[in-house]
Write an enzyme that holds these catalytic residues in place. Structure first.
Site, PDB file in Angstrom:
ATOM      1  N   CYS A  64      -2.247   8.572   2.846  1.00  0.00           N
ATOM      2  CA  CYS A  64      -2.342   8.115   1.458  1.00  0.00           C
ATOM      3  C   CYS A  64      -3.208   8.453   0.387  1.00  0.00           C
ATOM      4  O   CYS A  64      -3.005   8.581  -0.743  1.00  0.00           O
ATOM      5  CB  CYS A  64      -1.931   6.597   1.506  1.00  0.00           C
ATOM      6  SG  CYS A  64      -0.900   5.894   2.574  1.00  0.00           S
ATOM      7  N   GLU A 105       0.748  -1.093  -0.038  1.00  0.00           N
ATOM      8  CA  GLU A 105      -0.087   0.025  -0.072  1.00  0.00           C
ATOM      9  C   GLU A 105       1.012   1.198  -0.008  1.00  0.00           C
ATOM     10  O   GLU A 105       1.459   1.787   1.121  1.00  0.00           O
ATOM     11  CB  GLU A 105      -0.879  -0.096   1.268  1.00  0.00           C
ATOM     12  CG  GLU A 105      -2.177   0.663   1.087  1.00  0.00           C
ATOM     13  CD  GLU A 105      -2.176   2.058   1.755  1.00  0.00           C
ATOM     14  OE1 GLU A 105      -1.968   2.864   1.067  1.00  0.00           O
ATOM     15  OE2 GLU A 105      -2.481   1.972   2.973  1.00  0.00           O
TER      16      GLU A 105
HETATM   17  C1  UN1 Z   1      -3.632   5.391   4.673  1.00  0.00           C
HETATM   18  O1  UN1 Z   1      -3.507   6.720   4.232  1.00  0.00           O
HETATM   19  O2  UN1 Z   1      -2.620   5.077   4.703  1.00  0.00           O
HETATM   20  O3  UN1 Z   1      -9.660   5.813   3.702  1.00  0.00           O
HETATM   21  C2  UN1 Z   1      -4.730   4.707   5.157  1.00  0.00           C
HETATM   22  C3  UN1 Z   1      -8.798   6.798   4.570  1.00  0.00           C
HETATM   23  C4  UN1 Z   1      -8.600   5.737   5.909  1.00  0.00           C
HETATM   24  C5  UN1 Z   1      -7.319   5.002   5.664  1.00  0.00           C
HETATM   25  C6  UN1 Z   1      -6.311   5.650   5.034  1.00  0.00           C
HETATM   26  N1  UN1 Z   1      -9.551   5.210   6.265  1.00  0.00           N
HETATM   27  O4  UN1 Z   1      -8.527   7.767   4.485  1.00  0.00           O
END
Ligand code: UN1
Length: 510
Positions: A297, A263
């Site tokens: 992310c 990821e």
């Molecule tokens: C991440 O930023 O690694 O969808 C995960 C989202 C959160 C998870 C983010 N539920 O923004």
């Protein structure tokens, strides 16, 4: 809630051992690392670090536990996870506050993250009775063919600072019901949250007779991280972090034919069409670009706006940005807290300089926020950048609250811009038109793992599979059928007849 209360409720102290292998390992001569809060620069605690010898102890114990745990029926494994859900519910506020103190996201988001762990546990409990395999019709008489899913082994979980609890939860709770044991190597920026989660988990796992199910290893990537990646006892490594790091890890694990869940970076865009509900769009953009100080992310990094609404959207975003309350993330009125540390601020500053050099126009923000209350040096102004053309820096993921605004004349052009980057995690379109929405979702639309309509790029629910394409790495975690990567599939054919017919009609010998 002050740090004393939080530490007390979570059982943390000023010196916390960072290695757990069925019991906490604390050698007096261990190296230690201070954990500094980005809110005020205070040292929250010192954490002891794992040595290479500690790695061996953790890996051995985790593997031993796996050999027992895999024989526990899956619904019984689910009971342990159900108790974990309750244990996390009981300290949701305290653990959420610890996340805030350690990495700076606001309270609501800190608690939201703990909720994500709880949701994931609830999901995994149900799943523990649904690890279904298919049965097939054999082409041979008196033969039965089916597939079953078996536990895989020790899972290595390497997580990032920005979701110091939730991403462990995605992996650990699935791995647990799938019959795997695990070793967690959290980001060195957020060891306390990892220690607190492991303490909660350890108690529940011990009560169920499997104290070394969920292990912890805090230590430098160069030593313990490398050992984990190259260890054949660890058939699956789930890694969340940057694309360059992920690429390196993927090739090491692939060289020993292990599996990875990757990821990696995102570079998420929202397309705003000329028929969009701009109230909704502005709120979604704000949450996506400013939430977690732009360090998800899934953070929104680019707005691709239809030329006809560009002017009004920019004006409304400027208004909204002027009202963002930046400050102490423990204060419920705050909308944006600090960045995780000064290194992150340094990257923000470098990006702002590069944007200027490349001809981007900074519409607001673009500076570090000083002042007495911001002594940690980790506060920055959320930034809007108008880009007449695609700036080279827009191809990169800068983990900061910087949002690029570009115009497009048509849906096709907007989709082309949206897909023109190397990353492929999350994407969104705001439109009221079914044609634009469905085109965006069609095979010639968004090329991302997540594609939303009238919802921003961040804040996904756990029920769907989470992850992205291209340089995001292709991994999927959390809901849907993401569990399958944590298990091995076995295809079984049983002959209950008196003859030995061969497949494909082959006649062999008499
Ligand atoms: C991440 O930023 O690694 O969808 C995960 C989202 C959160 C998870 C983010 N539920 O923004």
């Amino acid at each position: 809630m002050d740090s004393r209360t939080v530490f007390g409720r979570l059982g943390l102290s000023k010196r916390c051992p960072g290695v757990y292998a069925g019991e906490w390992i604390d050698r007096p001569d261990a190296d230690t690392m201070p954990v500094v809060s980005p809110i005020d620069g205070n040292v929250l605690a010192d954490v002891t670090l794992a040595s290479e010898a500690d790695y061996e102890a953790v890996a051995r114990t985790a593997h031993e536990t796996f050999t027992n745990w895999r024989m526990v029926p899956a619904p019984v494994r689910g009971r342990l996870v159900r108790d974990l859900a309750d244990a996390f519910r009981a300290v949701k506020a305290e653990l959420g506050a610890l996340v805030t103190m350690e990495m700076g996201k606001i309270r609501a988001e800190g608690e939201g993250e703990v909720q994500e762990v709880i949701d994931m546990a609830d999901f995994a409990v149900g799943l523990s009775r649904q690890l279904y395999g298919l049965s097939m019709h054999s082409e041979r008489p008196s033969h039965r063919m089916y597939e079953q899913w078996h536990p895989l082994g020790v899972v290595g979980i390497v997580t990032a600072f920005n979701f110091p609890a939730a991403v462990w939860g995605w992996n650990a709770l699935l791995a647990a019901v799938c019959g795997d044991s695990m070793i967690w190597k959290p980001a060195s920026k957020t060891p306390l949250t990892a220690i607190a989660c492991t303490r909660i988990a350890a108690k529940v796992c011990a009560a169920h007779g499997h104290p070394a199910l969920m292990n912890l290893l805090i230590g430098p990537g160069r030593t313990v991280g490398e050992r984990l990646i190259n260890d054949r006892r660890v058939p699956l490594v789930s890694f969340t972090g940057s694309t360059p790091q992920g690429r390196r890890i993927a090739s090491s694990v692939a060289a020993r034919l292990g599996r990875t869940i990757l990821e990696l970076g995102g570079n998420n865009a929202i397309i705003v069409m000329d028929d969009a509900d701009l109230d909704l769009a502005v709120r979604a953009i704000l949450f996506g670009a400013v939430g977690t100080a732009g360090q998800r992310c899934t953070s929104t990094r680019r707005i691709i706006m239809h030329r006809r609404i560009a002017k009004v959207l920019v004006r409304r975003l400027l208004d909204a940005y002027a009202q963002i309350r930046i400050g102490d993330p423990l204060d419920p009125k705050t909308v944006m807290g600090p960045m995780v540390d000064r290194e992150a601020v340094g990257e923000y500053v470098t990006a702002i300089r590069t944007i200027r050099e490349q001809g981007g126009e900074i519409l607001c923000g673009g500076r570090v926020l000083g002042g007495r209350t911001r002594a940690s040096g980790c506060f920055v102004a959320p930034t809007l950048v108008r880009a007449k053309k695609n700036l080279p820096i827009m191809r990169e993921e800068t983990f900061a609250p910087i949002l690029y605004l570009v115009e497009a004349g048509s849906l096709d052009e907007a989709i082309r811009i949206q897909n023109s980057v190397d990353q492929g995690l999350s994407s969104a379109i705001f439109t009221r038109g079914v044609e634009a929405a469905e085109t965006f979702l069609s095979p010639r639309g968004s090329d991302c793992g997540i594609a939303n309509v009238n919802i921003g790029t961040s804040g996904a629910e756990i029920g769907g599979a989470f992850g992205g394409e291209k340089d995001t790495g292709g991994g999927r975690e959390a809901g849907s059928d993401a569990w399958k990567v944590y298990m091995r599939r076995q295809t079984t054919t049983i002959n209950h007849g008196r003859d030995l017919p061969l497949a494909q009609g082959i006649r062999f010998g008499s």
